[in-house]
Design an enzyme around this catalytic site. Structure first.
Site, PDB file in Angstrom:
ATOM      1  N   ASP A  16     -23.099 -67.220  24.265  1.00  0.00           N
ATOM      2  CA  ASP A  16     -22.303 -67.827  23.199  1.00  0.00           C
ATOM      3  C   ASP A  16     -23.189 -68.339  22.061  1.00  0.00           C
ATOM      4  O   ASP A  16     -22.693 -68.814  21.053  1.00  0.00           O
ATOM      5  CB  ASP A  16     -21.439 -68.958  23.748  1.00  0.00           C
ATOM      6  N   ASP A  49     -15.396 -66.830  12.884  1.00  0.00           N
ATOM      7  CA  ASP A  49     -16.834 -66.826  13.122  1.00  0.00           C
ATOM      8  C   ASP A  49     -17.577 -65.817  12.247  1.00  0.00           C
ATOM      9  O   ASP A  49     -18.796 -65.701  12.338  1.00  0.00           O
ATOM     10  CB  ASP A  49     -17.129 -66.558  14.601  1.00  0.00           C
ATOM     11  N   ARG A  76     -27.248 -66.356  16.148  1.00  0.00           N
ATOM     12  CA  ARG A  76     -28.678 -66.336  15.819  1.00  0.00           C
ATOM     13  C   ARG A  76     -29.321 -65.007  16.217  1.00  0.00           C
ATOM     14  O   ARG A  76     -30.298 -64.572  15.607  1.00  0.00           O
ATOM     15  CB  ARG A  76     -29.366 -67.524  16.486  1.00  0.00           C
ATOM     16  N   GLU A  81     -24.793 -66.465  20.086  1.00  0.00           N
ATOM     17  CA  GLU A  81     -24.976 -65.064  19.681  1.00  0.00           C
ATOM     18  C   GLU A  81     -25.248 -64.878  18.200  1.00  0.00           C
ATOM     19  O   GLU A  81     -25.866 -63.897  17.790  1.00  0.00           O
ATOM     20  CB  GLU A  81     -23.732 -64.252  20.082  1.00  0.00           C
ATOM     21  N   LYS A 107     -15.943 -69.006  26.156  1.00  0.00           N
ATOM     22  CA  LYS A 107     -15.457 -70.265  25.605  1.00  0.00           C
ATOM     23  C   LYS A 107     -14.185 -70.719  26.324  1.00  0.00           C
ATOM     24  O   LYS A 107     -13.476 -69.904  26.919  1.00  0.00           O
ATOM     25  CB  LYS A 107     -15.138 -70.093  24.113  1.00  0.00           C
TER      26      LYS A 107
END
Length: 498
Positions: free
Chosen positions: A346, A287, A350, A348, A276
């Site tokens: 990124d 997150d 899921r 990730e 990122k």
């Protein structure tokens, strides 16, 4: 903050707040106080711009005859507009903010108004909950906070006709606050303190309130075949964890299927090799907001002794870009046996959810599964911070979630799903890829990915990326982590499954 409930009477010290609807009629005891002060309350209303609108307040220093510090008029708007308990909770949250801004130490709230369908005890309990939720602070790391920066308001008394009933109602609502505060705490902790192992330990503390907790490490997950989740974690020195929480409120022998709630727990997300931008990356400690909501919800259900069996499952990982990190174009094998081409490391969350969804539906055969995740930036583009995205394979479950969201004002907006979107995650070399092949609809293709791991189980995915934290104060939430979803899902359980 100490919260007390007492019979309606004019206090002899501290400050007094009074509920006023938009008809501007003074309640009986407020009229008595007005007479004692030579008509000051009525005059303040007449000469000022206070119209009793919801969220508006008028505060003034009380004259000596009142034996009070401040008098605060609290607008609740039209009585008919106070249709949900959440509306009343918002009044409590805003009142707390006003009392804190005035540097008041102690205050009472006179409740003689009866907005909507609620009696005075329900009003008192919900205002107390709102004030408590707004009072949240996370200041454990301050070492030099100035005295004038510290909150002063710490004693709140609610005056109503039925204080014992109000106290009983609040005891149930306090379980909601306890769950939300737990969720806010673990989300707010810095990532060097809150990583998969320590978050799993916080979940294990729920055994103290009757929740059965199992924690699986990397070896156990490898044996289960969770290659999708483990691929995300392989760039980090922190061992991933799978946490399974069970609450048996309906008894262990019931034949009813348990309800299942699942959460994404990426305790810090650098984006991995698909790293990122530096600007804003500090927010990626948030997150793990989905897992925090599930852990907090399990605490709330246990504390209020919910008469239902519930399973909570969270997958906890850290996504880091070291020399062993997953590469874009790697192919991993999920617990379901399906293979995934990882085109973007990124995307990730899921990958974590894929394995825990499969694990949950396979082991527990639940009534339904609801997963929560700060999954996509695309949902923020679509909805901002007003709604969470809802994706589902089941209309009945969706309707219940939408209704619970409206009732708690933790609102959801349902998005479409379908074959055209599903085709976008087909891979040329594996069963699927973890991002769509076309621009746009990023939140939908993420949901389509998750749906491939639920089989026929009724399922809903809540994308909470825009609502898991807030950059400004809200009615029930100071700036920071919100604990979004706990009130909503607790309402879902209470209204439809107990």
């Amino acid at each position: 903050m100490e919260i007390k409930f007492s019979a309606s009477a004019l206090p002899q010290n501290g400050s007094l707040a009074i509920l006023i609807s938009d008809d501007l009629k003074l309640p009986l005891l407020a009229k008595e106080l007005d007479e004692k002060t030579g008509g000051m309350i009525a005059k303040a209303i007449k000469t000022g711009d206070f119209k009793g609108k919801k969220g508006k307040m008028l505060s003034f220093i009380a004259p000596a005859a009142a034996k009070l510090d401040y008098i605060i008029l609290v607008g609740i708007g039209a009585k008919k507009d106070m249709g949900q308990a959440a509306d009343i909770q918002g009044v409590g949250g805003n009142l707390y903010a006003q009392l804190s801004a005035l540097r008041i130490k102690s205050a009472a709230l006179l409740i003689e108004e009866k907005p909507g369908k609620f009696d005075s005890s329900e009003i008192a309990a919900n205002i107390a909950l709102g004030a408590l939720l707004r009072s949240y602070r996370f200041d454990k790391y301050f070492t030099k906070k100035k005295e004038e920066e510290k909150p002063t308001f710490n004693n709140f008394t609610l005056l109503s006709k039925s204080p014992k009933m109000a106290e009983k109602a609040f005891a149930k609502l306090r379980a909601i606050a306890d769950g939300i505060f737990l969720a806010r705490d673990v989300v707010t902790e810095p990532p060097n303190v809150m990583f998969p192992g320590t978050l799993a330990m916080r979940a294990e503390e729920l055994t103290k309130v009757g929740v059965r907790v199992q924690v699986f490490g990397e070896a156990e997950m490898r044996e289960l075949g969770m290659g999708s989740l483990l691929g995300v974690a392989q760039g980090s020195e922190q061992e991933p964890k799978l946490v399974v929480m069970q609450w048996f409120g309906a008894g262990k022998t019931t034949k009813k299927k348990p309800l299942a709630f699942l959460g994404k727990g990426v305790t810090f997300d650098t984006g991995g090799i698909s790293i990122k931008p530096a600007n804003g990356m500090e927010e990626m400690k948030y997150d793990m907001g989905g897992s925090a909501t599930v852990i907090g919800l399990m605490k709330t259900l246990a504390l209020r002794k919910a008469k239902v069996n519930v399973v909570g499952v969270v997958g906890l990982v850290e996504n880091m870009p070291d020399g062993n990190a997953q590469r874009p174009s790697d192919v991993v094998k999920s617990m379901s046996g399906q293979t995934i081409e990882v085109l973007n490391t990124d995307a990730e969350g899921r990958l974590v959810l894929a394995d825990i969804l499969w694990y949950c539906q396979d082991r527990f055969k639940p009534e339904f599964m609801v997963n929560l995740a700060t999954l996509t930036g695309a949902i923020v583009v679509s909805l901002g911070n007003q709604y969470a995205g809802l994706f589902s394979n089941n209309d009945e479950l969706s309707k219940k979630l939408l209704a619970s969201g409206e009732k708690t004002l933790e609102k959801l907006w349902r998005f479409p799903m379908g074959e055209a979107y599903d085709k976008q995650i087909d891979s040329p070399i594996a069963d699927m890829q973890n991002i769509g092949s076309e621009k746009g609809a990023g939140s939908i293709t993420a949901a389509q990915f998750l749906q491939r791991f639920v089989n026929d189980t009724p399922w809903a995915h809540l994308d909470i990326a825009g609502v898991a934290w807030t950059k400004k104060d809200q009615d029930l939430t100071p700036k920071g982590a919100t604990g979004f979803g706990i009130r909503l899902l607790n309402q879902l359980v209470e209204d439809y499954y107990e």
